[in-house]
Design an enzyme around this catalytic site. Structure first.
Site, PDB file in Angstrom:
ATOM      1  N   ARG A   7      -5.980  -1.250  -2.713  1.00 14.03           N
ATOM      2  CA  ARG A   7      -5.126  -0.124  -2.327  1.00 14.03           C
ATOM      3  C   ARG A   7      -3.732  -0.136  -2.949  1.00 14.03           C
ATOM      4  O   ARG A   7      -3.098   0.911  -3.034  1.00 14.03           O
ATOM      5  CB  ARG A   7      -4.979  -0.079  -0.792  1.00 14.03           C
ATOM      6  CG  ARG A   7      -4.261  -1.280  -0.243  1.00 14.03           C
ATOM      7  CD  ARG A   7      -4.505  -1.522   1.234  1.00 14.03           C
ATOM      8  NE  ARG A   7      -3.846  -2.754   1.631  1.00 14.03           N
ATOM      9  CZ  ARG A   7      -4.296  -3.974   1.362  1.00 14.03           C
ATOM     10  NH1 ARG A   7      -5.417  -4.138   0.688  1.00 14.03           N
ATOM     11  NH2 ARG A   7      -3.633  -5.040   1.727  1.00 14.03           N
ATOM     12  N   ASN A  64       4.940  -4.558   9.530  1.00 14.90           N
ATOM     13  CA  ASN A  64       5.148  -5.325  10.770  1.00 14.90           C
ATOM     14  C   ASN A  64       6.302  -4.725  11.560  1.00 14.90           C
ATOM     15  O   ASN A  64       7.178  -4.059  11.006  1.00 14.90           O
ATOM     16  CB  ASN A  64       5.396  -6.798  10.450  1.00 14.90           C
ATOM     17  CG  ASN A  64       6.662  -6.994   9.646  1.00 14.90           C
ATOM     18  OD1 ASN A  64       7.761  -6.926  10.189  1.00 14.90           O
ATOM     19  ND2 ASN A  64       6.519  -7.198   8.347  1.00 14.90           N
ATOM     20  N   GLY A  66       0.798  -1.219   0.000  1.00 16.60           N
ATOM     21  CA  GLY A  66       0.000   0.000   0.000  1.00 16.60           C
ATOM     22  C   GLY A  66       0.831   1.269   0.000  1.00 16.60           C
ATOM     23  O   GLY A  66       0.540   2.219  -0.734  1.00 16.60           O
ATOM     24  N   ASP A  78      10.628  -7.052  -1.760  1.00 18.42           N
ATOM     25  CA  ASP A  78       9.364  -7.678  -1.358  1.00 18.42           C
ATOM     26  C   ASP A  78       9.461  -9.167  -1.671  1.00 18.42           C
ATOM     27  O   ASP A  78      10.061  -9.547  -2.668  1.00 18.42           O
ATOM     28  CB  ASP A  78       8.171  -7.067  -2.099  1.00 18.42           C
ATOM     29  CG  ASP A  78       6.899  -7.093  -1.260  1.00 18.42           C
ATOM     30  OD1 ASP A  78       6.609  -8.157  -0.681  1.00 18.42           O
ATOM     31  OD2 ASP A  78       6.204  -6.066  -1.186  1.00 18.42           O
ATOM     32  N   SER A  96      -6.931  -9.402  -2.806  1.00 16.38           N
ATOM     33  CA  SER A  96      -7.279  -8.467  -1.729  1.00 16.38           C
ATOM     34  C   SER A  96      -6.288  -7.309  -1.620  1.00 16.38           C
ATOM     35  O   SER A  96      -6.495  -6.387  -0.844  1.00 16.38           O
ATOM     36  CB  SER A  96      -7.362  -9.206  -0.388  1.00 16.38           C
ATOM     37  OG  SER A  96      -6.084  -9.693  -0.032  1.00 16.38           O
ATOM     38  N   LYS A 132       5.390  -9.539  -6.377  1.00 18.10           N
ATOM     39  CA  LYS A 132       5.115  -8.103  -6.351  1.00 18.10           C
ATOM     40  C   LYS A 132       6.249  -7.287  -6.969  1.00 18.10           C
ATOM     41  O   LYS A 132       6.000  -6.278  -7.625  1.00 18.10           O
ATOM     42  CB  LYS A 132       4.870  -7.637  -4.913  1.00 18.10           C
ATOM     43  CG  LYS A 132       3.505  -8.023  -4.396  1.00 18.10           C
ATOM     44  CD  LYS A 132       3.232  -7.358  -3.053  1.00 18.10           C
ATOM     45  CE  LYS A 132       1.828  -7.702  -2.585  1.00 18.10           C
ATOM     46  NZ  LYS A 132       1.555  -7.175  -1.241  1.00 18.10           N
ATOM     47  N   CYS A 138     -11.239 -17.742  13.860  1.00 14.91           N
ATOM     48  CA  CYS A 138     -11.226 -16.310  13.537  1.00 14.91           C
ATOM     49  C   CYS A 138     -10.982 -16.204  12.042  1.00 14.91           C
ATOM     50  O   CYS A 138     -11.202 -17.171  11.304  1.00 14.91           O
ATOM     51  CB  CYS A 138     -10.188 -15.556  14.365  1.00 14.91           C
ATOM     52  SG  CYS A 138      -8.491 -15.955  13.948  1.00 14.91           S
ATOM     53  N   CYS A 156      -3.280  -4.873   9.218  1.00 14.93           N
ATOM     54  CA  CYS A 156      -4.331  -4.450   8.283  1.00 14.93           C
ATOM     55  C   CYS A 156      -5.112  -5.661   7.779  1.00 14.93           C
ATOM     56  O   CYS A 156      -6.291  -5.565   7.464  1.00 14.93           O
ATOM     57  CB  CYS A 156      -3.727  -3.690   7.110  1.00 14.93           C
ATOM     58  SG  CYS A 156      -3.107  -2.061   7.584  1.00 14.93           S
TER      59      CYS A 156
END
Ligand SMILES: [Zn+2]
Length: 390
Positions: A83, A141, A51, A72, A79, A96, A347, A198
């Protein structure tokens, strides 16, 4: 006023084509021919192409930064596209760094792009970062954030920091030669799991665009020289209320890496520092995979299935057989559990549910507790593919 980080270097000339391309910069006396040559000479490392890295890479390439390094290890996921505007729909599944490089080259083929398709670690960070003039931190992080900070202090280069969560962003410039570093502001990382990522807490898509552009603006001033940077200031931005606030930051004389008598002289183990390594005394949490859970449900095994997610998440996707108990109420509602029956905790991605298990253990619960590995997203991917992942 900021001094240029490359003030004493021999600068390259601009071609006629470059003069045309960058004319709007050349017209600004604050940038001018000299400033544009500095941009051409500059080497900027972007840690992360998510992002924050997306606007950083796009604007710095367009601005004429000569060399952009991008680090990266991740692959583009659907997902991300809400952004991470450097990646497109057709890039889903690609590394990426490869997708980002193509886009940068599309904007400015003159930009020299150096890709590092790897995770930044204590073992490689100094080697990767040592040739750069400025580092922009677009990580998500704490362990990488402390690593980037420490490596920048050790190498004497500025660290243009940004971070985002939900509707709130932060930005600063940590440059130990002239002001505080990240450790001066945050001497200790928060306990692991306390601050959701996030991926768990969500983020409004335009927020990294705003904060990443603020970082790009700082990078340009550090290269060109002049202007006032965020050295010694922490900028706080609330996108929902549309408010900017600013905190003055002082250098901590006791800072373990940039203070008067430092105790850190080399990169350390950041996973351990951030409490991410398993505590030897702590009983491990037992896991159950989505497929194993499905088999047990199909066998009609007695089970208590507990959904620990928030109500607005349960509205996105429901787990049919589950009872909802919010994380904060777990220990208080211990009497609602039957210790003779296995309890499975759910979760989104299997991280928060661990806290439910720990809370019950701490409250003295004696029954068997199982954590659904990778959460309801794994269930949607592996068992009930009619369900969405989020
Ligand atoms: Zn410091």
């Amino acid at each position: 006023m900021t001094e240029s980080v490359i003030k004493d270097r021999d600068l390259p000339d601009l071609t006629n084509e470059e003069i045309g391309r960058y004319s709007r910069h050349l017209l600004l006396p604050e940038v001018g021919l000299e400033g544009q040559k500095r941009l051409k000479e500059a080497k900027v490392l972007l840690v992360g192409t998510g992002g924050l890295g997306a606007p950083l890479a796009l604007y710095l390439a367009a601005a004429g930064v000569g060399t952009l390094g991008i680090v990266d290890f991740d692959f583009v996921e659907e997902s991300n596209l809400q952004r991470q505007v450097i990646h497109g729909t057709k890039d889903v599944g690609r590394p990426k760094v490869a997708s980002a490089k193509d886009r940068i080259k599309g904007i400015n083929p003159r930009c020299n792009v150096v890709t590092y398709n790897t995770m930044l670690t204590s073992a490689n960070a100094l080697d990767i970062m040592k040739d750069y003039d400025v580092v922009a931190d677009g990580t998500d992080n704490y362990q990488t954030r402390y690593l980037v900070n420490d490596a920048c202090v050790l190498l004497g280069i500025p660290n243009v920091y940004g971070s985002i969560f939900q509707f709130e962003g932060q930005a600063s410039v940590f440059y130990a030669k002239e002001g505080p570093c990240y450790r001066c502001l945050y001497p200790e990382p928060p306990p692991p799991g306390l601050v959701p990522s996030c991926a768990e807490g969500g983020v409004v898509g335009v927020l990294p665009g705003i904060v990443g552009c603020l970082q790009a603006n700082e990078v340009i001033k550090l290269i060109v020289g002049g202007g006032d940077t965020l050295i010694g200031r922490l900028l706080l931005f609330d996108a929902w209320k549309l408010k900017f606030r600013e905190l003055e930051l002082d250098k901590d004389p006791h800072c373990p890496i940039c203070g008067k008598s430092p105790t850190i002289y080399e990169l350390i183990d950041y996973e351990q520092f951030c409490g991410l390594k398993k505590n030897q005394d702590e009983e491990p949490v037992e896991i159950i995979t989505a497929r194993e859970l499905k088999e047990r449900i199909d066998r009609n095994d007695p089970l208590q299935i507990i959904d620990t997610r928030e109500p607005h998440e349960r509205a996105i996707v429901k787990f049919p057989q589950a009872r909802a108990i919010p994380l904060g109420q777990m220990a208080r509602r211990i009497d609602e559990f039957d210790p003779a029956v296995d309890a499975v905790f759910i979760c989104k991605i299997g991280q928060r549910s661990v806290f439910a298990i720990r809370a019950l253990r701490e409250a003295g619960y004696k029954g068997r507790l199982l954590n659904l590995k990778d959460g309801i997203n794994a269930w949607a991917r592996e068992v009930d593919t009619t369900l969405p992942t989020y």
